[in-house]
Design a protein around this motif. Structure first.
Motif: not given
Length: 256
Positions: A177-187, A192-194, A250-254
């Motif tokens: 899903a293109v929804d602004g929440i990259p679930e594979l990159l965010l634990t 929710a904070p994002w 920075s956390r998302i893209f490491k």
């Protein structure tokens, strides 16, 4: 019955999806030629700022991308510089993600300029699209304006880079899903904070209290892509003006 799935099982499933959608191992040791190195050094500021070892890794990732993604022009012949800029646009967002590959992409189609919803690039009516990720029968393809691609890597690009914007959409899409929440990159704990941070920043934009491009107000997916452009193009400025947003990206893209 769904509640019987344990946390370890969920983690295993998420890992399996991650492997399938975007993390096939890149071919190690691939190299670009001297001419391509010169083009990278000339056009790609991100590459220019890397250390020697990181440059070699960036070059290898660019070479790998150019092997598994076809780049073609509509109405003109693409140059080696075009290929290097497209590939660099792809690699910059995933440079911190190990061996990530865009397994949801087969072709990048360059139009000479902006185009409309019917993919026409001539005439003056509604030609305002700089790039898009294909869906439906266009799935697996990305369309980009060459003019916007070149501008994104020019000295006057500012906080914007249309090609990076589209590749961030593609990353976002890797979870389905293109929804602004990259679930594979965010634990899960950071999702929710994002989302909350996005909504707070969108509210600030709406009130005229932010220097983020107002196009980010379109929806959460566009906010993510616009903010990512800012993160990669003007990281020091973003960190100074939006420290929490910088930290989350920075956390998302490491990448720091």
């Amino acid at each position: 019955m769904y509640f019987l799935i344990t946390i370890p099982v969920l983690a295993l499933l998420a890992w399996a999806i991650f492997r399938k959608c975007g993390s096939s191992a890149a071919i190690p040791g691939l190299k670009v030629d001297k001419a391509s190195q010169n083009l990278l050094d000339k056009h790609i500021d991100f590459y220019h700022k890397l250390g020697r070892r990181q440059r070699k890794r960036f070059e290898s990732m660019v070479a790998d991308f150019l092997q598994y993604v076809r780049i073609e022009g509509v109405g003109f012949e693409i140059t080696e510089a075009d290929k290097i800029m497209v590939a660099s646009s792809a690699i910059i967002p995933i440079f911190g993600l190990g061996n990530w590959r865009y397994n949801n992409l087969t072709n990048v189609i360059l139009y000479p300029d902006t185009f409309d919803k019917d993919y026409q690039f001539e005439g003056k009516n509604d030609r305002n699209i700089m790039g898009m990720v294909g869906s439906g029968y266009m799935n697996g393809q990305m369309l980009l304006s060459r003019a916007a691609l070149v501008k994104g890597f020019s000295a006057g690009a500012g906080k914007e880079n249309a090609a990076i914007h589209e590749f961030v959409h593609l990353l976002d899409k890797s979870d389905g899903a293109v929804d602004g929440i990259p679930e594979l990159l965010l634990t899960h704990e950071y999702a929710a904070p994002w989302l909350s941070l996005m909504h707070r920043e969108m509210h600030r934009i709406k009130e005229g209290k932010s220097d983020i491009n107002p196009y980010a107000l379109t929806n959460e997916a566009e906010f993510f892509a616009v903010a990512a452009e800012y993160f990669f193009e003007k990281p020091e400025q973003l960190q100074n003006k939006h420290p929490e947003l910088y930290q989350q990206l920075s956390r998302i893209f490491k990448q720091n």
